[in-house]
Design a protein around this motif. Structure first.
Motif, PDB file in Angstrom:
ATOM      1  N   ASP A  56       0.780  -1.252  -0.095  1.00  0.00           N
ATOM      2  CA  ASP A  56       0.042   0.008   0.034  1.00  0.00           C
ATOM      3  C   ASP A  56       0.779   1.390   0.026  1.00  0.00           C
ATOM      4  O   ASP A  56       0.530   2.318  -0.609  1.00  0.00           O
ATOM      5  N   ASP A 102       3.772  -7.238   1.862  1.00  0.00           N
ATOM      6  CA  ASP A 102       3.687  -6.935   3.303  1.00  0.00           C
ATOM      7  C   ASP A 102       4.188  -7.971   4.224  1.00  0.00           C
ATOM      8  O   ASP A 102       4.554  -7.719   5.220  1.00  0.00           O
ATOM      9  N   PRO A 121      -0.306   4.897  13.497  1.00  0.00           N
ATOM     10  CA  PRO A 121      -1.627   4.359  12.822  1.00  0.00           C
ATOM     11  C   PRO A 121      -2.654   5.205  13.161  1.00  0.00           C
ATOM     12  O   PRO A 121      -2.796   5.934  14.356  1.00  0.00           O
ATOM     13  N   THR A 123      -8.978  -5.967   9.174  1.00  0.00           N
ATOM     14  CA  THR A 123      -7.650  -6.298   9.680  1.00  0.00           C
ATOM     15  C   THR A 123      -6.931  -6.742   8.427  1.00  0.00           C
ATOM     16  O   THR A 123      -7.254  -7.389   7.647  1.00  0.00           O
ATOM     17  N   ARG A 181       0.788  -7.712   9.953  1.00  0.00           N
ATOM     18  CA  ARG A 181       1.952  -7.230  10.211  1.00  0.00           C
ATOM     19  C   ARG A 181       2.795  -7.874  10.478  1.00  0.00           C
ATOM     20  O   ARG A 181       2.828  -8.919  11.179  1.00  0.00           O
ATOM     21  N   TRP A 197      -5.653  -3.707  18.696  1.00  0.00           N
ATOM     22  CA  TRP A 197      -5.295  -1.990  18.399  1.00  0.00           C
ATOM     23  C   TRP A 197      -5.045  -1.392  19.765  1.00  0.00           C
ATOM     24  O   TRP A 197      -6.024  -1.381  20.638  1.00  0.00           O
ATOM     25  N   ALA A 222      -2.095  -5.232   3.124  1.00  0.00           N
ATOM     26  CA  ALA A 222      -2.714  -3.902   3.846  1.00  0.00           C
ATOM     27  C   ALA A 222      -3.494  -3.214   2.702  1.00  0.00           C
ATOM     28  O   ALA A 222      -4.316  -2.121   3.288  1.00  0.00           O
ATOM     29  N   ARG A 226      -7.564  -0.907   3.070  1.00  0.00           N
ATOM     30  CA  ARG A 226      -7.734   0.282   2.810  1.00  0.00           C
ATOM     31  C   ARG A 226      -8.799   0.554   1.843  1.00  0.00           C
ATOM     32  O   ARG A 226      -9.550   1.172   1.664  1.00  0.00           O
ATOM     33  N   THR A 230     -10.531   0.780   9.646  1.00  0.00           N
ATOM     34  CA  THR A 230      -9.226   0.424   9.433  1.00  0.00           C
ATOM     35  C   THR A 230      -8.122   1.095  10.333  1.00  0.00           C
ATOM     36  O   THR A 230      -8.693   2.213  10.658  1.00  0.00           O
ATOM     37  N   LYS A 262      -4.459   2.080  10.076  1.00  0.00           N
ATOM     38  CA  LYS A 262      -3.299   2.137   9.253  1.00  0.00           C
ATOM     39  C   LYS A 262      -2.458   3.073   9.419  1.00  0.00           C
ATOM     40  O   LYS A 262      -2.770   4.246  10.157  1.00  0.00           O
ATOM     41  N   SER A 263      -1.177   3.260   9.013  1.00  0.00           N
ATOM     42  CA  SER A 263      -0.267   4.284   9.162  1.00  0.00           C
ATOM     43  C   SER A 263      -0.685   5.521   8.470  1.00  0.00           C
ATOM     44  O   SER A 263      -1.366   5.646   7.600  1.00  0.00           O
ATOM     45  N   ASP A 271       0.043   6.008   4.766  1.00  0.00           N
ATOM     46  CA  ASP A 271      -0.985   5.420   3.881  1.00  0.00           C
ATOM     47  C   ASP A 271      -2.148   6.208   3.656  1.00  0.00           C
ATOM     48  O   ASP A 271      -2.706   5.891   2.420  1.00  0.00           O
TER      49      ASP A 271
END
Length: 296
Positions: free
Chosen positions: A103, A131, A165, A193, A196, A204, A226, A230, A240, A242-243, A246
């Motif tokens: 991603d 990933d 995240p 999910t 990782r 989380w 990942a 998204r 979601t 996520k970073s 992203d």
């Protein structure tokens, strides 16, 4: 050093590529007898069997494959050095072997890599996106771009960006299911999910006023890519985590809405991982510097 002849390493690579001494000899412009002698000499010098012989083909043994991987790197570095002597000494040449998350690559890195290649036309890019973390010490990778804490102290790391995240969902999902106001509310939502470092990320963590809680989430969709999490979130399928790197374009456009913004999340930095600090090719060093400047 046990390997005494560079031509034997080139022969090793050709045999591994073609699977036969005859084909390797033809590619190198030598006789099959000379190729056979060279391979036997290399095995004698190393005290290891490098290929399993059969009537049809030669197949690298585990020891042989290890040497093939390192020999390819060594030849590449020598060829790069020779090219530097012939080219403008400020020009970058050679192949960049880069591994990165899917991603992040599609949404953030691709335009940066394209711009870097446009600035340095003597470079080629071999890009691996997954990933699953690449083994930088074993795989043919010059630099791996990875999120999270460092797991291997043998690697050389350069931090590219500080990220955390974010919890996000599409406006359509929130209109149907409501907006969570506390991390524990996530247990009642459809959480998307992904994996990782090879494991499904279902815990989380959130912090507030120095206190941290962990919420185990669940949902009807999970993936080892990942990017799918998204895409599902953008389609309104769920929430979601996520970073921020992203998601920054999706948040800026309003396609995704950040949630629980008064809660902290744990750092999830982005690193460039290198297999060795003893010698970093100029092309690799330049790319890492470029990415750090663009993302930092």
């Amino acid at each position: 050093m046990k390997v005494e002849n560079l031509s034997d390493l080139r022969l090793l690579l050709r045999v591994a590529e073609t699977g036969t001494l005859t084909a390797a000899a033809k590619a190198l412009g030598i006789t099959p007898a000379a190729a056979s002698a060279g391979l036997k000499r290399l095995e004698a010098q190393l005290g290891a069997r490098l290929f399993e012989r059969s009537t049809r083909a030669l197949r690298a043994t585990p020891q042989g494959q290890t040497l093939v991987d390192y020999a390819q790197r060594a030849i590449d570095l020598l060829e790069e050095g020779e090219a530097q002597l012939d080219a403008d000494r400020t020009a970058l040449v050679g192949t960049l072997r880069v591994a990165a998350p899917s991603d992040l690559t599609r949404g953030v890195l691709l335009p940066l890599l394209d711009a870097f290649l446009a600035e340095h036309p003597g470079l080629q890019l071999a890009l691996s996106i997954s990933d699953r973390p690449a083994d930088v010490m074993r795989d043919e990778v010059d630099v791996a771009v990875r999120y999270g804490p460092l797991a291997d102290s043998r690697l050389v790391a350069r931090r590219l960006a500080d990220a955390r995240p974010l919890v996000c969902a599409a406006p359509a999902y929130l209109a149907r299911h409501g907006v969570p106001t506390h991390p524990q509310d996530l247990a009642r939502h459809n959480c998307l999910t992904f994996h990782r470092n090879g494991q499904r990320h279902r815990q989380w963590r959130f912090g507030q006023n120095g206190q941290w809680i962990s919420v185990r989430v669940a949902g009807d969709r999970s993936a080892d890519d990942a990017a799918l999490a998204r895409q599902w979130a953008l389609a309104g399928a769920g929430i979601t985590f996520k970073s921020s790197l992203d998601l920054r374009h999706d948040i800026a456009s309003g396609a995704l809405v950040p949630l629980l913004t008064d809660w902290q999340t744990e750092p999830y930095p982005l690193h460039a991982l290198l297999p060795s600090g003893r010698f970093i090719p100029a092309r690799v060093r330049a790319l890492v510097d470029y990415l750090a400047g663009a993302l930092g």
